[in-house]
Design a protein around this motif. Structure first.
Motif, PDB file in Angstrom:
ATOM      1  N   GLU A   8       0.847  -1.186   0.000  1.00  0.00           N
ATOM      2  CA  GLU A   8       0.000   0.000   0.000  1.00  0.00           C
ATOM      3  C   GLU A   8       0.884   1.237   0.000  1.00  0.00           C
ATOM      4  O   GLU A   8       1.621   1.482   0.959  1.00  0.00           O
ATOM      5  CB  GLU A   8      -0.888   0.001   1.253  1.00  0.00           C
ATOM      6  CG  GLU A   8      -1.860   1.171   1.326  1.00  0.00           C
ATOM      7  CD  GLU A   8      -2.989   1.031   0.318  1.00  0.00           C
ATOM      8  OE1 GLU A   8      -3.505   2.072  -0.119  1.00  0.00           O
ATOM      9  OE2 GLU A   8      -3.347  -0.106  -0.026  1.00  0.00           O
ATOM     10  N   PRO A   9       0.841   2.056  -1.089  1.00  0.00           N
ATOM     11  CA  PRO A   9       1.630   3.293  -1.105  1.00  0.00           C
ATOM     12  C   PRO A   9       1.132   4.240  -0.029  1.00  0.00           C
ATOM     13  O   PRO A   9      -0.062   4.324   0.246  1.00  0.00           O
ATOM     14  CB  PRO A   9       1.390   3.869  -2.505  1.00  0.00           C
ATOM     15  CG  PRO A   9       0.879   2.721  -3.312  1.00  0.00           C
ATOM     16  CD  PRO A   9       0.122   1.851  -2.348  1.00  0.00           C
ATOM     17  N   VAL A  10       2.054   4.960   0.607  1.00  0.00           N
ATOM     18  CA  VAL A  10       1.670   5.927   1.629  1.00  0.00           C
ATOM     19  C   VAL A  10       1.235   7.225   0.953  1.00  0.00           C
ATOM     20  O   VAL A  10       1.782   7.630  -0.069  1.00  0.00           O
ATOM     21  CB  VAL A  10       2.839   6.187   2.608  1.00  0.00           C
ATOM     22  CG1 VAL A  10       3.961   6.927   1.932  1.00  0.00           C
ATOM     23  CG2 VAL A  10       2.359   6.939   3.846  1.00  0.00           C
ATOM     24  N   ARG A  11       0.205   7.855   1.499  1.00  0.00           N
ATOM     25  CA  ARG A  11      -0.261   9.129   0.970  1.00  0.00           C
ATOM     26  C   ARG A  11       0.719  10.239   1.327  1.00  0.00           C
ATOM     27  O   ARG A  11       1.341  10.200   2.397  1.00  0.00           O
ATOM     28  CB  ARG A  11      -1.635   9.483   1.550  1.00  0.00           C
ATOM     29  CG  ARG A  11      -2.724   8.463   1.228  1.00  0.00           C
ATOM     30  CD  ARG A  11      -4.065   8.931   1.763  1.00  0.00           C
ATOM     31  NE  ARG A  11      -4.029   9.225   3.193  1.00  0.00           N
ATOM     32  CZ  ARG A  11      -4.145   8.304   4.139  1.00  0.00           C
ATOM     33  NH1 ARG A  11      -4.286   7.030   3.816  1.00  0.00           N
ATOM     34  NH2 ARG A  11      -4.119   8.637   5.402  1.00  0.00           N
ATOM     35  N   PRO A  12       0.876  11.235   0.469  1.00  0.00           N
ATOM     36  CA  PRO A  12       1.742  12.363   0.803  1.00  0.00           C
ATOM     37  C   PRO A  12       1.330  12.981   2.137  1.00  0.00           C
ATOM     38  O   PRO A  12       0.149  13.138   2.420  1.00  0.00           O
ATOM     39  CB  PRO A  12       1.518  13.340  -0.364  1.00  0.00           C
ATOM     40  CG  PRO A  12       1.091  12.477  -1.492  1.00  0.00           C
ATOM     41  CD  PRO A  12       0.286  11.364  -0.871  1.00  0.00           C
ATOM     42  N   GLN A  13       2.307  13.318   2.940  1.00  0.00           N
ATOM     43  CA  GLN A  13       2.122  13.955   4.240  1.00  0.00           C
ATOM     44  C   GLN A  13       1.594  13.003   5.308  1.00  0.00           C
ATOM     45  O   GLN A  13       1.430  13.414   6.464  1.00  0.00           O
ATOM     46  CB  GLN A  13       1.203  15.177   4.142  1.00  0.00           C
ATOM     47  CG  GLN A  13       1.575  16.188   3.059  1.00  0.00           C
ATOM     48  CD  GLN A  13       3.008  16.670   3.182  1.00  0.00           C
ATOM     49  OE1 GLN A  13       3.493  16.940   4.276  1.00  0.00           O
ATOM     50  NE2 GLN A  13       3.702  16.765   2.047  1.00  0.00           N
ATOM     51  N   ALA A  14       1.280  11.766   4.955  1.00  0.00           N
ATOM     52  CA  ALA A  14       0.784  10.818   5.953  1.00  0.00           C
ATOM     53  C   ALA A  14       1.943  10.253   6.753  1.00  0.00           C
ATOM     54  O   ALA A  14       3.077  10.184   6.288  1.00  0.00           O
ATOM     55  CB  ALA A  14       0.015   9.694   5.273  1.00  0.00           C
ATOM     56  N   ASP A  15       1.654   9.838   7.986  1.00  0.00           N
ATOM     57  CA  ASP A  15       2.668   9.230   8.842  1.00  0.00           C
ATOM     58  C   ASP A  15       2.736   7.737   8.507  1.00  0.00           C
ATOM     59  O   ASP A  15       1.733   7.027   8.652  1.00  0.00           O
ATOM     60  CB  ASP A  15       2.298   9.428  10.309  1.00  0.00           C
ATOM     61  CG  ASP A  15       3.383   8.941  11.257  1.00  0.00           C
ATOM     62  OD1 ASP A  15       4.217   8.106  10.844  1.00  0.00           O
ATOM     63  OD2 ASP A  15       3.397   9.380  12.421  1.00  0.00           O
ATOM     64  N   PRO A  16       3.891   7.240   8.044  1.00  0.00           N
ATOM     65  CA  PRO A  16       3.983   5.810   7.708  1.00  0.00           C
ATOM     66  C   PRO A  16       3.640   4.894   8.876  1.00  0.00           C
ATOM     67  O   PRO A  16       3.151   3.779   8.661  1.00  0.00           O
ATOM     68  CB  PRO A  16       5.449   5.643   7.283  1.00  0.00           C
ATOM     69  CG  PRO A  16       5.863   7.000   6.824  1.00  0.00           C
ATOM     70  CD  PRO A  16       5.126   7.964   7.714  1.00  0.00           C
ATOM     71  N   ILE A  17       3.887   5.335  10.101  1.00  0.00           N
ATOM     72  CA  ILE A  17       3.561   4.483  11.248  1.00  0.00           C
ATOM     73  C   ILE A  17       2.054   4.266  11.327  1.00  0.00           C
ATOM     74  O   ILE A  17       1.587   3.156  11.589  1.00  0.00           O
ATOM     75  CB  ILE A  17       4.110   5.091  12.551  1.00  0.00           C
ATOM     76  CG1 ILE A  17       5.654   5.111  12.511  1.00  0.00           C
ATOM     77  CG2 ILE A  17       3.638   4.282  13.771  1.00  0.00           C
ATOM     78  CD1 ILE A  17       6.304   5.778  13.698  1.00  0.00           C
ATOM     79  N   ASP A  18       1.266   5.328  11.073  1.00  0.00           N
ATOM     80  CA  ASP A  18      -0.188   5.180  11.058  1.00  0.00           C
ATOM     81  C   ASP A  18      -0.626   4.201   9.967  1.00  0.00           C
ATOM     82  O   ASP A  18      -1.537   3.392  10.169  1.00  0.00           O
ATOM     83  CB  ASP A  18      -0.860   6.535  10.819  1.00  0.00           C
ATOM     84  CG  ASP A  18      -0.742   7.461  12.026  1.00  0.00           C
ATOM     85  OD1 ASP A  18      -0.661   6.947  13.158  1.00  0.00           O
ATOM     86  OD2 ASP A  18      -0.724   8.688  11.827  1.00  0.00           O
ATOM     87  N   LEU A  19       0.024   4.263   8.805  1.00  0.00           N
ATOM     88  CA  LEU A  19      -0.304   3.349   7.709  1.00  0.00           C
ATOM     89  C   LEU A  19      -0.072   1.904   8.125  1.00  0.00           C
ATOM     90  O   LEU A  19      -0.914   1.028   7.886  1.00  0.00           O
ATOM     91  CB  LEU A  19       0.536   3.675   6.476  1.00  0.00           C
ATOM     92  CG  LEU A  19       0.459   2.669   5.319  1.00  0.00           C
ATOM     93  CD1 LEU A  19      -0.922   2.669   4.699  1.00  0.00           C
ATOM     94  CD2 LEU A  19       1.515   2.965   4.274  1.00  0.00           C
ATOM     95  N   LEU A  20       1.060   1.630   8.767  1.00  0.00           N
ATOM     96  CA  LEU A  20       1.372   0.250   9.136  1.00  0.00           C
ATOM     97  C   LEU A  20       0.434  -0.261  10.218  1.00  0.00           C
ATOM     98  O   LEU A  20       0.056  -1.438  10.208  1.00  0.00           O
ATOM     99  CB  LEU A  20       2.827   0.146   9.592  1.00  0.00           C
ATOM    100  CG  LEU A  20       3.897   0.501   8.554  1.00  0.00           C
ATOM    101  CD1 LEU A  20       5.246  -0.075   8.965  1.00  0.00           C
ATOM    102  CD2 LEU A  20       3.529   0.010   7.162  1.00  0.00           C
TER     103      LEU A  20
END
Length: 207
Positions: A8-20
């Motif tokens: 899943e590509p991370v959205r610009p400005q998003a925190d990668p930790i939240d994505l994981l």
């Protein structure tokens, strides 16, 4: 879990930790630890017995050589020079430079479960069906982070590698690489630089 990794590509400005965290919740109830490399969140494929058994036998070799800081399961954060998160990785095995200090533990709490990458002196991966991740994005990420030694057990090509001398030629971490590659066929001894032992890769013979 699927044999193929979920990406899943991370959205610009998003925190990668939240994505994981979101990816890990989506994968429940299967226990997993997602990773973030080169702008993409990965839910790795569930490794099979031979992968895990072989990785454990490598870790035992480090411990028998007196390297008590060899371990598994911890996650590490790779920062950009500007402070943003460049990568979040969970190596198959590693040797740390030090036991986590109070500062390291404070860092881990601040980054919600991820230690600083500079704790690692040697990192190792054993490929599964997602071998392209270990040979491409992770290879470049570990080099960009300046990890001195990257041991790769490539079950796809039936080779074992000891990568050393990381190089970051410019500001782009995707251009990073290791200058030196000590390569053997799986099953043959893999020489590592001092103070590490020569690794017996026989547990992976026949993979």
């Amino acid at each position: 879990m699927s044999a193929e990794p979920i990406m899943e590509p991370v959205r610009p400005q998003a925190d990668p930790i939240d994505l994981l965290i979101a990816l890990e919740k989506a994968a429940s109830p299967m226990p997993i630890r997602a990773e973030f490399v080169e702008g993409t969140g990965y839910v790795p494929p569930q490794p099979e017995h031979r992968h895990n058994a072989g990785a454990v036998k490598l870790i035992v070799q480090f411990h028998l050589a007196g390297l008590d800081l060899a371990g598994v399961n911890d996650g590490f954060r790779v920062p950009h020079p500007d402070g943003r998160t460049m990568a979040l990785v969970v190596p198959d095995f590693y040797v740390c430079r030090r036991t986590p200090t109070e500062l390291d533990e404070s860092y881990r709490r601040a980054h919600r479960g991820w230690y600083p990458i500079d704790m690692i002196a040697l990192v190792g991966e054993v490929t599964s069906t997602n071998h392209e991740t270990d040979t491409g994005p992770k290879f470049r990420t570990y080099a960009a982070a300046g990890v001195p030694v990257y041991v790769l057990i490539n079950r796809h090509s039936k080779t074992a590698h000891c990568y050393t001398d990381p190089v970051l030629p410019g500001d782009d971490p995707t251009e990073a690489y290791y200058k030196t590659d000590e390569k053997v066929s799986l099953g043959d001894p893999l020489p590592l630089p001092a103070p590490y032992p020569t690794l017996d890769t026989a547990p992976f013979r026949g993979d």
